[in-house]
Design an enzyme around this catalytic site. Structure first.
Site, PDB file in Angstrom:
ATOM      1  N   THR A  82      -3.455  -4.522   5.040  1.00  0.00           N
ATOM      2  CA  THR A  82      -4.495  -3.537   4.709  1.00  0.00           C
ATOM      3  C   THR A  82      -5.797  -4.262   4.400  1.00  0.00           C
ATOM      4  O   THR A  82      -6.877  -3.909   4.900  1.00  0.00           O
ATOM      5  CB  THR A  82      -4.065  -2.698   3.482  1.00  0.00           C
ATOM      6  OG1 THR A  82      -2.881  -1.993   3.817  1.00  0.00           O
ATOM      7  CG2 THR A  82      -5.146  -1.720   3.057  1.00  0.00           C
ATOM      8  N   CYS A 335       2.343  13.165   2.737  1.00  0.00           N
ATOM      9  CA  CYS A 335       2.496  14.261   1.793  1.00  0.00           C
ATOM     10  C   CYS A 335       1.264  14.273   0.898  1.00  0.00           C
ATOM     11  O   CYS A 335       1.053  13.375   0.102  1.00  0.00           O
ATOM     12  CB  CYS A 335       3.759  14.060   0.970  1.00  0.00           C
ATOM     13  SG  CYS A 335       4.108  15.462  -0.074  1.00  0.00           S
TER      14      CYS A 335
END
Ligand code: PLP
Length: 404
Positions: A82, A335
């Protein structure tokens, strides 16, 4: 053959190796001395510091060899893939350059897509390359989208959800012909398929330790010497480590562990890959034989050997994962605020939202056994049958015919 009674004895089968892998024993053993005996700061000038610095330099050499870079000077240690992805995209030197276009694939990891959102807020033009139904970037679109104003093209080497391998070398050649730079997030490739940054002709590449049996929180950014290095600046400022490019006290145990993981990955790649591919193919064939209304994503494409992305029509991924508690599998769905939104990867491959919500990802790895695969086939088949039993069968077929 397993039956689910073993679940009652607490058996859990881990099939989520694309999410993360356990540290191998060899990696752990290599790291341990650097937590206590050889714990010094690698920037310290005293004897213990110099010993830590030597370990880091050795590690840099092993990593360079594992990814096919010709020199350790092109390797920067980061806090993971990342961070490496962010360093390339957000580090782009935003000067007098007339090149303001960034080209990325539609199925990149969020750690590429989110920095791209920031770049578009800064006035860059970010364009996405569409993918085919099999999840491969469309090379014709690549040729149309890259132009003389393109600064950077960023395409991952292998997709984390469906495992498709991308034509990076061809993309590099197109991009370089237009004077653009190329970044490849190769974090799902290393340890699973051969990787050579020189053969792929990329200018930047990102890797992550915990995807190849190394520790979490450590990664690599490869930056080719020359114009690529000049095109990006540091996104953090501090104590000058990593040639002033990624400051912060070096995580010596993790760096040593990552290098050991790279060494192991290179030496075991061929034998490991064929075993993992055999088990993945066995898994998919048995699932298809024992279940109806199943879609295997990207089945016709070149894929990572251990990745299988499967949709059981009418069975939402979150319901399946909750029901099949004895197996650990993944989903690309995010989610947010209690609502499950379908994976952008499946949507980009042309699936409806309703079908995209039903894909689960099964990813096999070094320690997966045939017994575990059989256990997972049984567990999934039982759960799918149970969940489908709660709703009329016609609903599943209607989904296939009409999408959402
Ligand atoms: C393709 C890809 N890129 C980037 C990352 C992020 O890696 P890390 O966890 O090292 O930051 C992942 C892992 O989830 C990934 O699969």
């Amino acid at each position: 053959m397993h039956n689910l009674s073993s679940v009652k004895l607490g058996k859990i089968v881990y099939l989520d190796y694309n999410a993360t892998t356990p540290c191998s024993r060899e990696v752990l053993d290599a790291m341990l001395p650097f937590f206590r005996e050889d714990f010094a700061n690698a920037s310290s000038l005293h004897a213990m510091g110099r010993k830590a610095a030597r370990a880091v330099n050795d590690a840099r050499g092993h990593v360079a060899a594992a990814i096919g870079s010709s020199t350790a000077e092109e390797i920067y240690f980061t806090g993971g893939a990342t961070e490496a992805n962010n360093m390339v995209l957000l580090g782009l030197v935003d000067g007098s350059n007339v090149r303001r276009r960034i080209v990325v694939s539609a199925i990149e990891h969020k750690s590429v897509l989110e920095p791209c959102r920031r770049l578009s807020e800064r006035g860059f033009e970010v364009v996405q390359i569409p993918v085919t139904g099999n999840g491969i970037v469309d090379l014709q679109a690549v040729a149309c989208l890259i132009d003389a104003k393109t600064l950077l093209v960023s395409v991952h080497g292998a997709n984390n959800e469906i495992g498709t391998l991308q034509p990076i070398k061809a993309i590099s050649e197109i991009a370089h012909a237009h004077g653009a730079l190329v970044h490849c997030d190769a974090s799902q490739m290393l340890g699973k398929v051969p990787v050579s940054v020189d053969e792929l002709k990329v200018d930047f590449a990102s890797f992550s330790g915990h995807k190849l049996y190394g520790p979490k929180g450590i990664g690599i950014l490869f930056v080719r010497r020359g114009s690529a290095r000049l095109a990006i600046g540091p996104i953090l400022l501090g104590g000058g480590q990593e040639a002033d490019f990624r400051p912060g006290t070096l995580n010596v145990p993790a760096i040593v562990g990552l290098a050991e993981a790279c060494r192991q990955a290179t030496s075991t790649l061929t034998s490991e890959t064929s075993q993992i591919r055999r088990l993945r193919d066995l898994f998919e064939q048995s699932i298809l034989d024992r279940n109806t209304d199943v879609i295997v994503a990207a089945s016709a494409a070149e894929r990572l050997p251990g990745t299988s992305s499967i949709c059981f029509l009418g069975v939402p991924a979150d319901a399946l994962i909750a029901h099949a508690r004895c197996i650990c599998i993944g989903t690309g769905s995010a989610c947010t605020a209690g609502a499950v939104s379908p994976s952008h990867v499946q949507l980009a491959c042309g699936h409806s939202r309703e079908i995209a919500r039903c894909f689960v990802r099964i990813s096999l790895g070094r320690y997966t056994t045939e017994e575990e695969v059989e256990f997972a086939i049984n567990a999934l088949t039982e759960s799918v049958t149970a969940i489908r039993g709660y709703q009329p069968k016609e609903a599943n077929l209607a989904m296939l015919n009409h999408g959402e």
